[in-house]
Design a protein around this motif. Structure first.
Motif, PDB file in Angstrom:
ATOM      1  N   ILE A   1      11.739  60.372 -45.774  1.00  0.00           N
ATOM      2  CA  ILE A   1      11.233  61.715 -46.038  1.00  0.00           C
ATOM      3  C   ILE A   1      10.658  61.860 -47.445  1.00  0.00           C
ATOM      4  O   ILE A   1       9.692  62.599 -47.665  1.00  0.00           O
ATOM      5  N   CYS A   2      11.222  61.152 -48.429  1.00  0.00           N
ATOM      6  CA  CYS A   2      10.739  61.270 -49.803  1.00  0.00           C
ATOM      7  C   CYS A   2       9.316  60.726 -49.942  1.00  0.00           C
ATOM      8  O   CYS A   2       8.510  61.253 -50.714  1.00  0.00           O
ATOM      9  N   TYR A   3       9.009  59.677 -49.186  1.00  0.00           N
ATOM     10  CA  TYR A   3       7.657  59.132 -49.227  1.00  0.00           C
ATOM     11  C   TYR A   3       6.695  59.997 -48.417  1.00  0.00           C
ATOM     12  O   TYR A   3       5.566  60.263 -48.843  1.00  0.00           O
ATOM     13  N   GLU A   4       7.159  60.453 -47.269  1.00  0.00           N
ATOM     14  CA  GLU A   4       6.297  61.243 -46.395  1.00  0.00           C
ATOM     15  C   GLU A   4       5.880  62.557 -47.044  1.00  0.00           C
ATOM     16  O   GLU A   4       4.738  62.991 -46.906  1.00  0.00           O
ATOM     17  N   LEU A   5       6.794  63.190 -47.772  1.00  0.00           N
ATOM     18  CA  LEU A   5       6.505  64.501 -48.358  1.00  0.00           C
ATOM     19  C   LEU A   5       6.023  64.435 -49.806  1.00  0.00           C
ATOM     20  O   LEU A   5       5.184  65.247 -50.213  1.00  0.00           O
ATOM     21  N   TYR A   6       6.569  63.473 -50.595  1.00  0.00           N
ATOM     22  CA  TYR A   6       6.320  63.501 -52.034  1.00  0.00           C
ATOM     23  C   TYR A   6       5.825  62.168 -52.597  1.00  0.00           C
ATOM     24  O   TYR A   6       5.755  62.013 -53.813  1.00  0.00           O
ATOM     25  N   SER A   7       5.518  61.202 -51.717  1.00  0.00           N
ATOM     26  CA  SER A   7       4.984  59.892 -52.117  1.00  0.00           C
ATOM     27  C   SER A   7       5.927  59.145 -53.052  1.00  0.00           C
ATOM     28  O   SER A   7       5.485  58.395 -53.923  1.00  0.00           O
ATOM     29  N   ILE A   8       7.235  59.356 -52.883  1.00  0.00           N
ATOM     30  CA  ILE A   8       8.243  58.633 -53.661  1.00  0.00           C
ATOM     31  C   ILE A   8       8.731  57.467 -52.816  1.00  0.00           C
ATOM     32  O   ILE A   8       9.356  57.659 -51.771  1.00  0.00           O
ATOM     33  N   GLU A   9       8.444  56.264 -53.260  1.00  0.00           N
ATOM     34  CA  GLU A   9       8.752  55.080 -52.471  1.00  0.00           C
ATOM     35  C   GLU A   9      10.181  54.591 -52.694  1.00  0.00           C
ATOM     36  O   GLU A   9      10.804  54.872 -53.709  1.00  0.00           O
ATOM     37  N   GLY A  10      10.664  53.816 -51.732  1.00  0.00           N
ATOM     38  CA  GLY A  10      11.944  53.132 -51.870  1.00  0.00           C
ATOM     39  C   GLY A  10      13.147  54.028 -51.918  1.00  0.00           C
ATOM     40  O   GLY A  10      14.125  53.722 -52.596  1.00  0.00           O
ATOM     41  N   CYS A  11      13.089  55.149 -51.197  1.00  0.00           N
ATOM     42  CA  CYS A  11      14.196  56.109 -51.221  1.00  0.00           C
ATOM     43  C   CYS A  11      14.550  56.518 -49.802  1.00  0.00           C
ATOM     44  O   CYS A  11      13.664  56.881 -49.012  1.00  0.00           O
TER      45      CYS A  11
ATOM     46  N   ALA B   1      11.416  75.203 -54.361  1.00  0.00           N
ATOM     47  CA  ALA B   1      12.197  75.980 -53.410  1.00  0.00           C
ATOM     48  C   ALA B   1      12.759  75.124 -52.288  1.00  0.00           C
ATOM     49  O   ALA B   1      13.603  75.587 -51.523  1.00  0.00           O
ATOM     50  N   ASP B   2      12.316  73.876 -52.179  1.00  0.00           N
ATOM     51  CA  ASP B   2      12.745  72.988 -51.102  1.00  0.00           C
ATOM     52  C   ASP B   2      13.760  71.996 -51.649  1.00  0.00           C
ATOM     53  O   ASP B   2      13.456  71.218 -52.559  1.00  0.00           O
ATOM     54  N   TRP B   3      14.952  72.012 -51.099  1.00  0.00           N
ATOM     55  CA  TRP B   3      15.992  71.115 -51.582  1.00  0.00           C
ATOM     56  C   TRP B   3      15.663  69.654 -51.329  1.00  0.00           C
ATOM     57  O   TRP B   3      16.180  68.762 -52.008  1.00  0.00           O
ATOM     58  N   ARG B   4      14.814  69.371 -50.360  1.00  0.00           N
ATOM     59  CA  ARG B   4      14.418  67.979 -50.135  1.00  0.00           C
ATOM     60  C   ARG B   4      13.684  67.430 -51.356  1.00  0.00           C
ATOM     61  O   ARG B   4      13.916  66.291 -51.772  1.00  0.00           O
ATOM     62  N   GLU B   5      12.815  68.248 -51.945  1.00  0.00           N
ATOM     63  CA  GLU B   5      12.090  67.814 -53.132  1.00  0.00           C
ATOM     64  C   GLU B   5      13.039  67.613 -54.302  1.00  0.00           C
ATOM     65  O   GLU B   5      12.906  66.652 -55.079  1.00  0.00           O
ATOM     66  N   ARG B   6      13.999  68.498 -54.443  1.00  0.00           N
ATOM     67  CA  ARG B   6      14.962  68.361 -55.536  1.00  0.00           C
ATOM     68  C   ARG B   6      15.784  67.082 -55.397  1.00  0.00           C
ATOM     69  O   ARG B   6      15.989  66.347 -56.367  1.00  0.00           O
ATOM     70  N   ILE B   7      16.267  66.800 -54.183  1.00  0.00           N
ATOM     71  CA  ILE B   7      17.078  65.606 -53.968  1.00  0.00           C
ATOM     72  C   ILE B   7      16.250  64.349 -54.180  1.00  0.00           C
ATOM     73  O   ILE B   7      16.717  63.361 -54.760  1.00  0.00           O
ATOM     74  N   CYS B   8      14.996  64.363 -53.735  1.00  0.00           N
ATOM     75  CA  CYS B   8      14.132  63.199 -53.904  1.00  0.00           C
ATOM     76  C   CYS B   8      13.858  62.904 -55.374  1.00  0.00           C
ATOM     77  O   CYS B   8      13.512  61.775 -55.735  1.00  0.00           O
ATOM     78  N   THR B   9      14.013  63.916 -56.231  1.00  0.00           N
ATOM     79  CA  THR B   9      13.845  63.709 -57.667  1.00  0.00           C
ATOM     80  C   THR B   9      14.815  62.651 -58.181  1.00  0.00           C
ATOM     81  O   THR B   9      14.515  61.916 -59.131  1.00  0.00           O
ATOM     82  N   ILE B  10      15.982  62.559 -57.569  1.00  0.00           N
ATOM     83  CA  ILE B  10      16.976  61.560 -57.976  1.00  0.00           C
ATOM     84  C   ILE B  10      16.388  60.165 -57.858  1.00  0.00           C
ATOM     85  O   ILE B  10      16.565  59.319 -58.742  1.00  0.00           O
ATOM     86  N   CYS B  11      15.656  59.917 -56.782  1.00  0.00           N
ATOM     87  CA  CYS B  11      15.071  58.590 -56.561  1.00  0.00           C
ATOM     88  C   CYS B  11      14.025  58.279 -57.618  1.00  0.00           C
ATOM     89  O   CYS B  11      13.954  57.152 -58.127  1.00  0.00           O
ATOM     90  N   ALA B  12      13.197  59.247 -57.953  1.00  0.00           N
ATOM     91  CA  ALA B  12      12.155  59.032 -58.943  1.00  0.00           C
ATOM     92  C   ALA B  12      12.746  58.742 -60.320  1.00  0.00           C
ATOM     93  O   ALA B  12      12.193  57.964 -61.098  1.00  0.00           O
TER      94      ALA B  12
END
Length: 347
Positions: free
Chosen positions: A72-82, A316-327
């Protein structure tokens, strides 16, 4: 027959030119190897992952739990390897486990009974210390904190201004002076006291659950945009605690925020100094009211100059906030544990 002249010999202990060159090449190779090793594994930082980083969200922070299966992190925010998951049975495979404080207030029984070696636990909260209960007892538990505070390991603001080359100044049509949307009104709060005294000098249009004018789901921005000014009053005053009341209700709506929260200098670390009005700018609320009521059109438009360079980004989306951890994972400190979470958060 003449005898060949012997090759000249260097004095004893003095290296030949060939030896000097060889030694120099060897030193260079060793130095490059050291730099490569250091850049690949900086002391105190996470080593580069060759496999996907598994982030387990122990319980979702909000009541609306999305489908987070897949990359989901790559699909929504282009964050790889998460790889995000909420499957608690994968605890022993997770690199990071996220614990929202709203789900922990019932006690330690909400946590796993054991923590796998090398795993990092993250404490998450968007509430201020005033509104965060049951913090005692969380000693030596969490490795990282994820909050609205800029000194957090993982900083998750409510919003921010982002550069926008195509931005233009846009001021919506105004039909009233001041508005305020309030969901939880408590007379003991400072904002309640300030509103009560300010309303003696000017009329404030009140909306929201705590008023006689509740708003429909999509009515917030169209309503606040009709006001020249918006009371972006925080429910409690703490460093960096600047919520959607500023970002969404006022700046995004196209109205000038009148803020009550941390000091002006703190706001100016987030937004331009000429984009808002601070209650503390005035010696009295009567003076503030006069300033708002007598402002001319030219002065009013100056508050919107920021729109020529920036636009508002809401988180406002918790998915984006959580994906920040990976980045941020490669730069996060390893081996650190907060000895007293309550002490840190209340500092």
């Amino acid at each position: 027959m003449s005898r060949a002249s012997p090759l000249p010999r260097l004095p004893w202990g003095r290296p030949s030119m060939k030896a000097v060159v060889t030694a120099g090449l060897l030193v260079t190779m060793l130095w490059n190897l050291k730099c490569f090793i250091n850049s690949s594994n900086i002391s105190g930082k996470a080593p580069k992952h060759t496999k996907p980083l598994v982030v387990l969200v122990w319980e979702w922070p909000s009541n609306q739990v999305p489908n987070i299966s897949g990359d989901i992190c790559y699909e929504l925010y282009s964050i790889e390897g998460c790889w995000l998951t909420m499957e608690q049975q994968l605890l022993h495979r997770a690199d990071v486990v996220v614990f929202p404080h709203t789900r922990l207030q019932q006690g330690r029984d909400k946590l796993p009974r054991e923590k796998p070696p090398g795993q990092n636990w993250v404490w998450v909260s968007l509430e201020s210390p005033t509104n965060t209960k049951a913090l005692t007892g969380w000693n030596q538990t969490f490795n990282w904190v994820m909050t609205y505070r800029r000194d957090s390991d993982i900083f998750i603001p409510y919003g921010k201004l982002v550069p926008n080359r195509s931005a233009t100044m846009n001021i919506p049509m105004k039909t009233n002076l001041v508005s305020w949307v309030i969901s939880n009104y408590h007379r003991t709060q400072k904002r309640a006291e300030v509103y009560k005294n300010l309303s003696r000098y000017l009329h404030v249009n009140i909306y929201g659950k705590a008023s006689k004018n509740p708003l429909c789901k999509d009515c917030l921005l169209p309503t606040t945009s009709k006001s020249k000014f918006y009371l972006a009053f925080e429910n409690s005053i703490h460093q960096d605690y600047i919520t959607e009341k500023l970002w969404r209700n006022s700046l995004m709506a196209g109205t000038v925020p009148v803020v009550l929260g941390p000091a002006r200098a703190n706001y100016e670390q987030f937004i331009p100094a000429d984009s808002f009005i601070h209650v503390d700018d005035f010696s009295s609320l009567a003076e503030l009211a006069t300033f708002l009521k007598t402002m001319n059109s030219s002065r009013y438009q100056q508050f919107f100059v920021w729109q020529k360079k920036y636009s508002v980004k809401l988180y406002a989306d918790w998915r984006e906030r959580i994906c920040t951890i990976c980045a941020m994972y490669p730069s996060l400190p390893q081996g650190r544990v907060y000895p007293n979470l309550e002490s840190w958060f209340n500092s």
